[in-house]
Design an enzyme around this catalytic site. Structure first.
Site, PDB file in Angstrom:
ATOM      1  N   CYS A  78      -4.837   6.020  -4.400  1.00  0.00           N
ATOM      2  CA  CYS A  78      -4.172   4.724  -4.260  1.00  0.00           C
ATOM      3  C   CYS A  78      -2.741   4.898  -4.734  1.00  0.00           C
ATOM      4  O   CYS A  78      -2.495   5.105  -5.922  1.00  0.00           O
ATOM      5  CB  CYS A  78      -4.892   3.654  -5.077  1.00  0.00           C
ATOM      6  SG  CYS A  78      -4.072   2.042  -5.064  1.00  0.00           S
TER       7      CYS A  78
ATOM      8  N   CYS B 167       0.875  -1.180   0.000  1.00  0.00           N
ATOM      9  CA  CYS B 167       0.000   0.000   0.000  1.00  0.00           C
ATOM     10  C   CYS B 167       0.903   1.218   0.000  1.00  0.00           C
ATOM     11  O   CYS B 167       1.556   1.519   1.000  1.00  0.00           O
ATOM     12  CB  CYS B 167      -0.923   0.006   1.215  1.00  0.00           C
ATOM     13  SG  CYS B 167      -1.957   1.488   1.314  1.00  0.00           S
TER      14      CYS B 167
END
EC number: 5.1.1.7
Length: 274
Positions: A217, A73
């Site tokens: 993201c 992430c």
């Protein structure tokens, strides 16, 4: 349990220090904590653990809001770096961490941004994983009664990138979940909808695996730029405009790591009885 709420361009996290606290997270507990009405609410849970290797500073774990653990992430990595410095767990500017996928170096810059070495993008279908006979720059897929052209890459997690004319009208809500769980992605995938404004600038929306569409993201921005460069659409340094704000991505091409630079914001500290 003490925790911090943080975000990277609106992609929000619950961050927990498991170096000084003894904690265990079951999938059920994570789903309860992730509930924005009954819990804390977040896109991902980030857990700071002691290093498994003396050459490293920490181990970095990531859980989606649905309780599933993932290996990468990018926005979370920036918040991770900011968190360990804010909490006095380290005073280093270059922070070396392990993840389920390998190792990363997180650098806190002089202007208080965080630069993340995301490693080299991997376009091999087996690495994504993606069901294909051989690696291609563009794949043809059938989904939602449409023929879709896409690029596929692993940034430590699986990504599918589709070029669209306008992200504002892209079918993120309908096409995103269909592609996320498409049979050609055995471990599901993050789906990026990329609008090329010019070679140094893209707009992007991402439907994240296990979280749905988020404000930003980080690994999705990296994947979009990597695919765009591979397809000859983008320059080596690209500004990525996401709903939550801006990231800067730089990649010199095969044989080189990709770098992501962006902000990480501490929102508040909290305490919750488990």
């Amino acid at each position: 349990m003490q925790f911090s709420k943080m975000h990277g361009l609106g992609n929000d996290f619950m961050v927990v220090d498991a170096v000084t606290q003894n904690v265990f997270f079951s999938p059920e507990l994570i789903r309860r904590l992730a509930d924005r009405h009954l819990g804390v609410g977040f896109d991902q849970l980030l857990v700071v653990e002691p290093p498994y290797d003396p050459e490293l500073d920490f181990h970095y774990r990531i859980f989606n809001a649905d309780g599933s653990e993932v290996a990468q992430c990018g926005n979370g990595a920036r918040c991770f770096a900011r968190f360990v410095r804010l909490k006095g767990l380290t005073n280093k500017r270059d922070i070396r961490v392990s993840t389920a996928n390998g190792r990363m170096v997180l650098t806190v810059t002089d202007d208080d941004l965080v630069r993340v070495n995301m490693g080299e993008p991997n376009f091999e279908p087996s690495a994504v994983p993606f069901r294909a006979n051989k690696a291609e720059k563009t794949y043809i897929m059938r989904a939602a009664e449409q023929t879709i052209l896409c690029g596929v890459v692993s940034m430590g997690n699986p990504h599918c990138v589709i070029q669209v004319d306008d992200v504002d009208t892209a079918a993120v809500e309908t096409l995103g979940p269909v592609l996320e769980s498409h049979e050609r992605f055995p471990e599901r995938a993050n789906i990026g909808f990329m609008q090329v404004v010019k070679r140094e600038h893209i707009r992007l929306r991402v439907f994240e695996r296990g979280a749905g569409e988020t404000q930003a993201c980080g690994s999705g921005a990296c994947a979009a730029v990597a695919v765009g460069i591979q397809q000859g659409l983008l320059a080596e340094e690209v500004r990525v405009e996401l709903p939550g704000g801006r990231l800067d991505i730089a990649w010199k091409g095969p044989g080189h790591p990709l770098y992501m630079t962006g902000p990480a914001v501490h929102v508040y500290d909290g305490f919750i009885h488990l």
